[in-house]
Design a protein around this motif. Structure first.
Motif, PDB file in Angstrom:
ATOM      1  N   VAL A 103       0.810  -1.223   0.000  1.00  0.00           N
ATOM      2  CA  VAL A 103       0.000   0.000   0.000  1.00  0.00           C
ATOM      3  C   VAL A 103       0.841   1.271   0.000  1.00  0.00           C
ATOM      4  O   VAL A 103       0.316   2.367  -0.135  1.00  0.00           O
ATOM      5  N   TRP A 104       2.149   1.144   0.174  1.00  0.00           N
ATOM      6  CA  TRP A 104       2.982   2.356   0.166  1.00  0.00           C
ATOM      7  C   TRP A 104       3.519   2.670  -1.216  1.00  0.00           C
ATOM      8  O   TRP A 104       4.131   3.715  -1.418  1.00  0.00           O
ATOM      9  N   THR A 105       3.353   1.762  -2.193  1.00  0.00           N
ATOM     10  CA  THR A 105       3.978   1.944  -3.500  1.00  0.00           C
ATOM     11  C   THR A 105       3.683   3.326  -4.076  1.00  0.00           C
ATOM     12  O   THR A 105       4.589   4.058  -4.465  1.00  0.00           O
ATOM     13  N   ALA A 106       2.388   3.682  -4.118  1.00  0.00           N
ATOM     14  CA  ALA A 106       2.008   4.949  -4.745  1.00  0.00           C
ATOM     15  C   ALA A 106       2.644   6.132  -4.021  1.00  0.00           C
ATOM     16  O   ALA A 106       3.198   7.034  -4.651  1.00  0.00           O
ATOM     17  N   GLU A 107       2.587   6.106  -2.706  1.00  0.00           N
ATOM     18  CA  GLU A 107       3.116   7.224  -1.927  1.00  0.00           C
ATOM     19  C   GLU A 107       4.625   7.391  -2.154  1.00  0.00           C
ATOM     20  O   GLU A 107       5.114   8.494  -2.403  1.00  0.00           O
ATOM     21  N   PHE A 108       5.357   6.270  -2.085  1.00  0.00           N
ATOM     22  CA  PHE A 108       6.810   6.348  -2.222  1.00  0.00           C
ATOM     23  C   PHE A 108       7.209   6.706  -3.655  1.00  0.00           C
ATOM     24  O   PHE A 108       8.187   7.408  -3.870  1.00  0.00           O
ATOM     25  N   ALA A 109       6.440   6.210  -4.631  1.00  0.00           N
ATOM     26  CA  ALA A 109       6.754   6.514  -6.023  1.00  0.00           C
ATOM     27  C   ALA A 109       6.475   7.986  -6.318  1.00  0.00           C
ATOM     28  O   ALA A 109       7.312   8.685  -6.880  1.00  0.00           O
ATOM     29  N   ALA A 110       5.291   8.462  -5.917  1.00  0.00           N
ATOM     30  CA  ALA A 110       4.904   9.837  -6.245  1.00  0.00           C
ATOM     31  C   ALA A 110       5.801  10.857  -5.571  1.00  0.00           C
ATOM     32  O   ALA A 110       6.038  11.942  -6.101  1.00  0.00           O
ATOM     33  N   ASN A 111       6.299  10.532  -4.389  1.00  0.00           N
ATOM     34  CA  ASN A 111       7.188  11.453  -3.702  1.00  0.00           C
ATOM     35  C   ASN A 111       8.620  11.364  -4.212  1.00  0.00           C
ATOM     36  O   ASN A 111       9.474  12.129  -3.783  1.00  0.00           O
ATOM     37  N   GLY A 112       8.874  10.402  -5.092  1.00  0.00           N
ATOM     38  CA  GLY A 112      10.226  10.246  -5.607  1.00  0.00           C
ATOM     39  C   GLY A 112      11.195   9.713  -4.573  1.00  0.00           C
ATOM     40  O   GLY A 112      12.374  10.030  -4.596  1.00  0.00           O
ATOM     41  N   TRP A 113      10.702   8.886  -3.649  1.00  0.00           N
ATOM     42  CA  TRP A 113      11.572   8.347  -2.605  1.00  0.00           C
ATOM     43  C   TRP A 113      12.248   7.048  -3.040  1.00  0.00           C
ATOM     44  O   TRP A 113      13.173   6.589  -2.400  1.00  0.00           O
ATOM     45  N   VAL A 114      11.701   6.418  -4.116  1.00  0.00           N
ATOM     46  CA  VAL A 114      12.292   5.165  -4.584  1.00  0.00           C
ATOM     47  C   VAL A 114      12.550   5.259  -6.088  1.00  0.00           C
ATOM     48  O   VAL A 114      11.892   6.028  -6.793  1.00  0.00           O
TER      49      VAL A 114
ATOM     50  N   GLN B  63       0.706  13.655 -15.891  1.00  0.00           N
ATOM     51  CA  GLN B  63       1.452  12.820 -16.837  1.00  0.00           C
ATOM     52  C   GLN B  63       2.303  11.773 -16.116  1.00  0.00           C
ATOM     53  O   GLN B  63       2.267  10.599 -16.450  1.00  0.00           O
ATOM     54  N   THR B  64       3.085  12.209 -15.135  1.00  0.00           N
ATOM     55  CA  THR B  64       4.036  11.295 -14.510  1.00  0.00           C
ATOM     56  C   THR B  64       3.524  10.713 -13.200  1.00  0.00           C
ATOM     57  O   THR B  64       4.037   9.719 -12.713  1.00  0.00           O
ATOM     58  N   GLY B  65       2.516  11.351 -12.634  1.00  0.00           N
ATOM     59  CA  GLY B  65       2.037  10.889 -11.337  1.00  0.00           C
ATOM     60  C   GLY B  65       2.887  11.379 -10.183  1.00  0.00           C
ATOM     61  O   GLY B  65       2.629  11.043  -9.032  1.00  0.00           O
ATOM     62  N   MET B  66       3.917  12.195 -10.495  1.00  0.00           N
ATOM     63  CA  MET B  66       4.785  12.664  -9.413  1.00  0.00           C
ATOM     64  C   MET B  66       4.155  13.845  -8.685  1.00  0.00           C
ATOM     65  O   MET B  66       3.431  14.633  -9.272  1.00  0.00           O
ATOM     66  N   LEU B  67       4.480  13.935  -7.395  1.00  0.00           N
ATOM     67  CA  LEU B  67       3.962  15.040  -6.592  1.00  0.00           C
ATOM     68  C   LEU B  67       4.806  16.280  -6.836  1.00  0.00           C
ATOM     69  O   LEU B  67       6.032  16.219  -6.818  1.00  0.00           O
TER      70      LEU B  67
END
Lengths: 427, 323
Positions: A103-114, B63-67
């Motif tokens: 469940v953390w995949t989206a959060e960590f991906a979107a924040n650019g942490w991984v 587009q990228t889904g990035m915050l």
């Protein structure tokens, strides 16, 4: 006490001067190359069995110049997430390969942490599709599927046999089975059905399971909440009516995995929804379980046929701020390989990500629930992939709980939840 | 201490030492201490207060889904606390925090004073009594929270002893039809844990009361109650007030006990610290700092009022001339 006033004045001054600053964007890290060879760290939850360390020792003997050190985080998922986020916020390089809850995949991906991982280097075709879905965000892969499980229905085979009832495939069959079995004199003091209904992550899992099993969904494929449907209502009502009619015991409103397991092991429950770890514990013959050898496992039931379980899985990712990312990638590939997966299943019952392994005769011999788990996993659904998962799950727990305790009707709870989730997803 | 007692009993006229000193040399000599304090106390507090004014806005790139994140300064975090849904949560938490403090500390004072009186009397096995009273205080709060959770589980000891079927830690359950059950469990656990603290501090206060005072009271034929209210309480008051102040400060920032004993997101036991923790765990440091700042101001206000009204001698100024 008079020494406090200056501090308050300073605070007030800060407040006043602070108001005038302009908004400024916060930059994102740009580097994306997975290179560098050398020692790394492997960050995962508490290794109580010592299995992880054993695997690392094996890797370290084979790769003496790319040593992997184990960093243990708290056993609870919340504590792990907290530390991983702190590490990312301080941009520390002390974490290399990290283990992420699905469940953390989206959060960590979107924040650019991984880091994004190259899909071509992983045998995704051999892995259970439901697990592959859990490591992707915007069609990119941010973690490698390491292992996962889903819900199983534990049932008292001795009582079902006695009453001449088959394990239920639908909720109606479950009710009918209870009605018949609980009349038996042997079933005195036994309750019908239990799951995880305390206000915590387990409730989110159980509620989305019920909604998915009735043909509904919490969040649609376009990422928008979809709770204003008859299916969602039917699903939630399975739990709400369960508490009303007594199918689910009153005390279950405080149950987590362990409380439900204890009730089942003490022979106080006919059906229990839980994860595969219960199987080994409930089969112990050292006196801790009164139902050893007297229970069976089946996929969970649904409204019109087999239900849709929720996926719980752990995946491996590379921290954005790590050093030696080439080694990290190689290590992830090794750690998620078939060979390692089998060893993990044999030694610590961590369910593999590979579809074929569920039919592996050695494993089925050791764990009779493997075919059931495969059936469940083929059919399973993820929890909503929301960046603000923490807020989403809190909202789900809040509204579902108020429906279960009768403070709101199911309609009201669902429409409130629809609105709250729209706000959380929309931001 | 002897001077203070003599002063209070009116048998001495020793003046408190002159604390004024010559300003600049004192300041110079204290400067290393002040600098250290500024670094380890002042800076973190100010940094936290500053953080409360940092507003973060997130936007997902379609587009990228990035915050994409923007920061600005303003009062938005504070405004957020008091309005809408979070306003409701804040009022509930504020009420819970206050109620825990008022009921809890009152009960702890009564029990603590009683414990101190018993410990002051019991000659035989006095050490054993003191140690056993200290045990709850010595157990870490998180552990005692776990212990009490086992007690209050649906198949736990509490239900077995009371012959009830109360689901103690369920958010909506009540006992006797009106008091919220989770609130009661937290209150019981908190009183169990901290009444000994007050007991021990009061005991220390009791032991410096000279025996002659009681002998004099006996000669004057004062009854037990009169002795207690007229001699024991006034003489033990300075110690008691400090003990109560410590407890109030502690109770106002209560977090771990309800969190472990009842769980997260349980409105009936949510405190102001819980709200700050929730915001922080969802990576919203601004609102978390805002909650902490509000809590800090609330605690400062209560402490200030308490000291003003009851005259707790915290900073060690000694006795005032007026007394």
């Amino acid at each position: 006490m008079k020494y406090r006033y200056p501090a308050l004045l300073v605070a007030a001054a800060l407040a006043l001067t602070g108001c005038t600053a302009d908004p400024k964007p916060v930059s994102q890290p740009a580097s994306n190359a997975l290179d560098g060879v050398g020692p790394i760290t492997f960050v995962t939850g508490k290794d109580s069995s010592g299995v992880q360390q054993g695997l690392l020792d094996k890797w370290n003997t084979e790769h003496p110049d790319q040593k992997v050190t184990l960093v243990e985080l708290p056993a609870q998922a919340d504590g792990q997430r907290q530390q991983l986020i702190q590490n990312a916020q301080t941009k520390s390089s002390s974490y290399g390969v990290v283990s992420l809850d699905v469940v953390w995949t989206a959060e960590f991906a979107a924040n650019g942490w991984v880091e994004e991982l190259p899909q071509s280097e992983f045998p995704l075709g051999q892995i259970l599709p439901s697990l592959v879905a859990g490591v992707k965000y915007f069609d990119k892969m941010y973690a490698a599927p390491w292992g996962g499980g889903t819900a199983l229905l534990y049932y008292r085979s001795d009582l079902l046999t006695k009453a001449g009832v088959q394990p239920p495939k639908t909720w109606a069959e479950l009710d009918a089975a209870c009605a018949k079995v609980l009349k038996l004199p042997e079933a005195k003091g036994v309750d019908c059905y239990g799951g995880q209904f305390n206000k915590y992550e387990g409730l989110t899992v159980n509620a989305s399971e019920a909604i998915n099993s009735a043909g509904g969904s919490v969040v649609g494929s376009d990422g928008k909440p979809t709770l204003n449907t008859p299916e969602a209502k039917e699903g939630l009502n399975f739990l709400v009516d369960g508490f009303k009619s007594g199918r689910i015991p009153k005390a279950a409103i405080t149950w987590d995995e362990e409380a439900g397991r204890r009730a089942f092991q003490e022979g106080k429950l006919l059906f229990l929804r839980n994860w595969s770890y219960v199987y080994t514990l409930a089969n112990k013959t050292d006196g801790s379980s009164k139902v050893a050898g007297k229970f069976g496992v089946a996929p969970i039931p649904g409204l019109k046929g087999p239900g849709k379980g929720t996926i719980g899985s752990n995946n491996l990712a590379i921290s954005k701020y790590a050093k030696n990312k080439k080694t990290a990638l190689d290590f992830i590939k090794w750690m998620t390989s078939q060979q390692t997966a089998k060893q993990l299943m044999v030694q610590s019952a961590q369910s593999p990500a590979y579809t074929a392994m569920y039919d592996d005769p050695d494993l089925v011999k050791q764990y009779a629930f493997m075919p059931m788990l495969k059936e469940g996993l083929m059919n399973a659904a993820p929890r909503p992939a929301v960046i603000k998962y923490g807020d989403a799950t809190a909202a789900i727990q809040e509204e579902v709980s108020s429906a279960l305790t009768g403070q709101k009707t199911s309609e009201q709870a669902l429409s409130d939840l629809q609105q709250r989730l729209s706000g959380i997803v929309g931001k | 201490m002897t001077t203070m007692i003599r002063e209070r009993t009116g048998r001495s006229t020793v003046k408190p030492p002159n604390r004024q000193g010559s300003g600049w040399s004192t300041a110079l000599m204290l400067s290393p201490t002040l600098l250290t304090l500024a670094l380890v106390v002042g800076y973190p507090v100010l940094a936290a207060v500053r953080l409360a004014f940092v507003q973060v806005a997130d936007q997902v790139n379609p587009q990228t889904g990035m915050l994409e994140r923007t920061e600005s300064f303003g009062l938005g975090n504070f405004a957020g606390i008091f309005t809408g849904e979070s306003g409701e949560a804040f009022r509930n938490a504020f009420w819970n925090t206050t109620l825990f403090t008022v009921i809890g500390v009152t009960a702890e004072v009564v029990l603590g004073v009683a414990m101190a009186l018993v410990m002051n009397r019991a000659i035989r096995a006095r050490g054993l009594v003191r140690v056993s009273v200290l045990v709850p205080w010595a157990i870490p709060t998180a552990i005692s929270g776990l212990l009490w959770r086992w007690v209050f589980e649906s198949d736990g000891i509490a239900n077995a002893v009371l012959h009830t079927q109360v689901v103690w830690t369920a958010d909506d359950s009540t006992i006797f039809g009106f008091i919220s059950a989770p609130f009661t469990t937290v209150l019981i656990a908190d009183i169990w844990k901290t009444a000994p603290f007050i007991g021990l501090l009061v005991l220390a206060g009791l032991q410096i009361i000279p025996k002659e005072v009681y002998e004099a009271a006996k000669i004057d034929r004062a009854g037990t109650w009169a002795t207690f209210w007229r001699i024991t309480i006034p003489l033990v008051k300075p110690t008691l007030v400090v003990a109560v102040l410590f407890r109030i400060l502690d109770a106002l920032k209560m977090f771990d006990l309800p969190f472990v004993l009842v769980g997260a997101h349980k409105h009936s036991v949510e405190t102001l610290s819980t709200l700050a923790q929730y915001e922080m765990s969802n990576v919203r440091y601004g609102p978390a700092a805002a909650y902490s700042t509000v809590l800090f101001l609330y605690i400062a206000l209560i402490a200030f009022l308490f000291v003003k009204v009851l005259g707790a001698d915290l900073i060690g100024r000694g006795l005032k001339e007026s007394r």
